[in-house]
Design a protein around this motif. Sequence first.
Motif, short mmCIF file in Angstrom:
data_model
loop_
_atom_site.label_atom_id
_atom_site.label_comp_id
_atom_site.label_asym_id
_atom_site.label_seq_id
_atom_site.Cartn_x
_atom_site.Cartn_y
_atom_site.Cartn_z
N GLY A 41 -8.64 31.74 17.56
CA GLY A 41 -7.60 31.74 18.60
C GLY A 41 -6.27 32.24 18.04
N GLN A 89 -4.76 36.12 26.10
CA GLN A 89 -5.73 35.02 26.15
C GLN A 89 -5.33 34.03 27.22
OE1 GLN A 89 -7.22 33.64 22.11
NE2 GLN A 89 -5.15 34.30 21.60
N GLU A 90 -6.30 33.25 27.64
CA GLU A 90 -6.02 32.14 28.55
C GLU A 90 -5.26 31.07 27.78
OE1 GLU A 90 -10.08 31.22 29.30
OE2 GLU A 90 -10.25 32.62 30.95
N PRO A 99 -6.83 29.10 24.85
CA PRO A 99 -7.77 30.22 24.72
C PRO A 99 -9.22 29.75 24.85
CG PRO A 99 -6.83 29.67 22.58
CD PRO A 99 -6.11 28.84 23.61
N PHE A 100 -10.08 30.63 25.36
CA PHE A 100 -11.50 30.30 25.51
C PHE A 100 -12.10 29.91 24.16
CE2 PHE A 100 -15.98 31.75 25.53
CZ PHE A 100 -16.47 30.78 26.39
N LEU A 101 -11.86 30.73 23.13
CA LEU A 101 -12.29 30.40 21.77
C LEU A 101 -11.06 30.11 20.94
CD1 LEU A 101 -15.00 33.13 21.07
CD2 LEU A 101 -15.36 30.73 21.67
N ASN A 102 -11.02 28.93 20.35
CA ASN A 102 -9.89 28.57 19.50
C ASN A 102 -10.35 28.47 18.05
OD1 ASN A 102 -7.30 27.83 18.74
ND2 ASN A 102 -7.67 25.67 19.12
N GLY A 155 -14.19 36.89 23.76
CA GLY A 155 -15.06 36.13 24.65
C GLY A 155 -16.36 35.65 24.04
#
Length: 120
Positions: A71, A81-82, A85-88, A112
């Motif tokens: 992340g 990123q969201e 984040p989706f992957l941190n 992703g």
Amino acid sequence: MTGKLTTHVLDTSIGKPAGNLLIELWKYSSLTETYIKVIEKQTNADGRVDGALLDEETMEIGNYELLFHVGNYFKKMGVAQENPPFLNVVPVSFGISDREIHYHVPLLIAPGGYSTYRGS
């Protein structure tokens, strides 16, 4: 032959090594039933850490976990990123059963998703 543990990270979203990515190595302690941090390193421009994570002096049989801070890597790279984040932090849990062989744990990342395998 002496055993060692190595890793490298490739950013498949740009087709290049993932430099300046924080990696932590943790070892499971059956005594305390918790993981204990062994080492923390940053990847270099080639997506690798300088030297082995474990070598002939520190290589021990046991259960381990690598934590890859993807992340923060993507944030530093300016990837949208969201929040969060989706992957941190990507964990890779694995076991070392032989002190005399080379264990290589590569990680392929994108914002992703990710994949890993036992390398050579």
